[in-house]
Design a protein around this motif. Structure first.
Motif, short mmCIF file in Angstrom:
data_model
loop_
_atom_site.label_atom_id
_atom_site.label_comp_id
_atom_site.label_asym_id
_atom_site.label_seq_id
_atom_site.Cartn_x
_atom_site.Cartn_y
_atom_site.Cartn_z
N CYS A 86 -136.13 -34.72 4.64
CA CYS A 86 -134.96 -33.89 4.29
C CYS A 86 -135.24 -33.06 3.03
N PHE A 87 -136.28 -33.41 2.29
CA PHE A 87 -136.62 -32.66 1.08
C PHE A 87 -137.30 -31.32 1.39
N THR A 88 -137.90 -31.21 2.57
CA THR A 88 -138.59 -29.97 2.91
C THR A 88 -137.58 -28.85 3.16
N ASN A 89 -137.97 -27.66 2.86
CA ASN A 89 -137.10 -26.50 3.11
C ASN A 89 -136.96 -26.19 4.59
N PHE A 90 -137.78 -26.82 5.42
CA PHE A 90 -137.73 -26.61 6.85
C PHE A 90 -136.75 -27.57 7.54
N SER A 91 -136.21 -28.53 6.80
CA SER A 91 -135.27 -29.48 7.40
C SER A 91 -133.95 -28.77 7.72
N TRP A 92 -133.32 -29.23 8.78
CA TRP A 92 -132.13 -28.56 9.33
C TRP A 92 -130.86 -28.94 8.59
N PHE A 93 -130.74 -28.45 7.36
CA PHE A 93 -129.52 -28.62 6.58
C PHE A 93 -129.08 -27.24 6.14
N LYS A 94 -127.88 -26.87 6.55
CA LYS A 94 -127.35 -25.56 6.16
C LYS A 94 -127.14 -25.51 4.66
N HIS A 135 -134.82 -20.43 5.19
CA HIS A 135 -134.21 -19.16 5.57
C HIS A 135 -133.71 -18.42 4.32
N ALA A 136 -133.00 -19.16 3.46
CA ALA A 136 -132.44 -18.54 2.25
C ALA A 136 -133.53 -18.03 1.34
N PHE A 137 -134.53 -18.85 1.11
CA PHE A 137 -135.62 -18.46 0.20
C PHE A 137 -136.33 -17.21 0.72
N GLN A 138 -136.66 -17.19 2.00
CA GLN A 138 -137.37 -16.04 2.56
C GLN A 138 -136.48 -14.80 2.54
N ASN A 140 -130.71 -14.45 10.46
CA ASN A 140 -130.39 -14.75 11.86
C ASN A 140 -131.55 -15.31 12.66
N SER A 141 -132.70 -15.49 12.04
CA SER A 141 -133.85 -16.04 12.77
C SER A 141 -133.54 -17.47 13.22
N LYS A 142 -134.15 -17.87 14.33
CA LYS A 142 -133.82 -19.15 14.95
C LYS A 142 -134.34 -20.36 14.19
N THR A 143 -135.52 -20.24 13.60
CA THR A 143 -136.14 -21.39 12.93
C THR A 143 -136.63 -21.01 11.54
N ALA A 144 -136.90 -22.02 10.74
CA ALA A 144 -137.47 -21.79 9.41
C ALA A 144 -138.84 -21.14 9.52
N SER A 145 -139.62 -21.57 10.50
CA SER A 145 -140.95 -20.98 10.70
C SER A 145 -140.84 -19.49 11.03
N GLU A 146 -139.87 -19.15 11.86
CA GLU A 146 -139.67 -17.74 12.20
C GLU A 146 -139.23 -16.94 10.97
N SER A 147 -138.38 -17.51 10.13
CA SER A 147 -137.95 -16.81 8.92
C SER A 147 -139.14 -16.52 8.01
N LYS A 148 -140.03 -17.48 7.90
CA LYS A 148 -141.23 -17.32 7.08
C LYS A 148 -142.17 -16.27 7.67
N ARG A 149 -142.30 -16.28 9.00
CA ARG A 149 -143.16 -15.30 9.67
C ARG A 149 -142.63 -13.88 9.46
N ILE A 150 -141.33 -13.68 9.58
CA ILE A 150 -140.72 -12.36 9.36
C ILE A 150 -140.99 -11.90 7.93
N ALA A 151 -140.82 -12.80 6.98
CA ALA A 151 -141.06 -12.46 5.58
C ALA A 151 -142.51 -12.05 5.36
N HIS A 152 -143.44 -12.79 5.93
CA HIS A 152 -144.87 -12.46 5.76
C HIS A 152 -145.22 -11.12 6.39
N LEU A 153 -144.60 -10.82 7.53
CA LEU A 153 -144.86 -9.54 8.19
C LEU A 153 -144.36 -8.35 7.36
#
Length: 153
Positions: free
Chosen positions: A18-26, A39-42, A58-71
């Motif tokens: 739960c400490f990871t930023n990828f954990s599903w807590f709004k 999502h917030a950080f990115q 609005n990205s579906k996952t934390a990984s997707e939010s990070k990928r959009i940011a990197h792009l």
């Protein structure tokens, strides 16, 4: 380092996942509700770029939010490197302060060292052991600040 005196996390399936930023807590942060703290950080890398900000929001996952940011890395705010630690603190503080269950887990770690055990991340994690562990440092500061708030009530 004595492994018994360390709280280690990396994946959301870890004991302290739960400490990871990828954990599903709004987390509600600066008038927006994000699916995860990642999502917030990115998104806040692009606070001035509304189209990218909302793509990440609005990205579906934390990984997707990070990928959009990197792009879109070339469009992130110019002062990002100087403010990213403070933004991470604020987002993570809200994540733990808004969720009593998470707050209890964090406070129950006592004074143990918290380590983000990513082998690849030498800034937020420990990398090969020589990394900065900034996320762990941030969580320990939040733990301290939450204790102070709890003691004032």
């Amino acid at each position: 380092m004595d492994e018994n005196n360390i709280i280690s996390f990396y994946r959301s399936t870890d004991a302290y996942g739960c400490f990871t930023n990828f954990s599903w807590f709004k987390v509600h942060f600066k008038n927006h509700t994000f699916k995860t703290s990642e999502h917030a950080f990115q998104a806040f890398k692009f606070e001035h770029e509304q189209k990218i900000f909302f793509q990440i929001l609005n990205s579906k996952t934390a990984s997707e939010s990070k990928r959009i940011a990197h792009l879109n890395n070339d469009k992130k705010r110019k002062d990002w490197e100087t403010i990213k630690d403070q933004i991470m603190y604020e987002i993570c503080f809200e994540k733990f302060n808004q969720n009593d269950h998470l707050k209890l887990i964090l406070l129950d770690t006592g004074n143990l060292k918290i380590v983000e055990s990513s082998e690849k991340d030498f800034y937020w994690g420990i990398g090969d052991g020589s990394g900065r562990n900034q996320l762990g440092i941030t969580l320990m500061k939040i733990r301290e600040d939450l204790r102070k708030l709890e003691n004032n009530f």
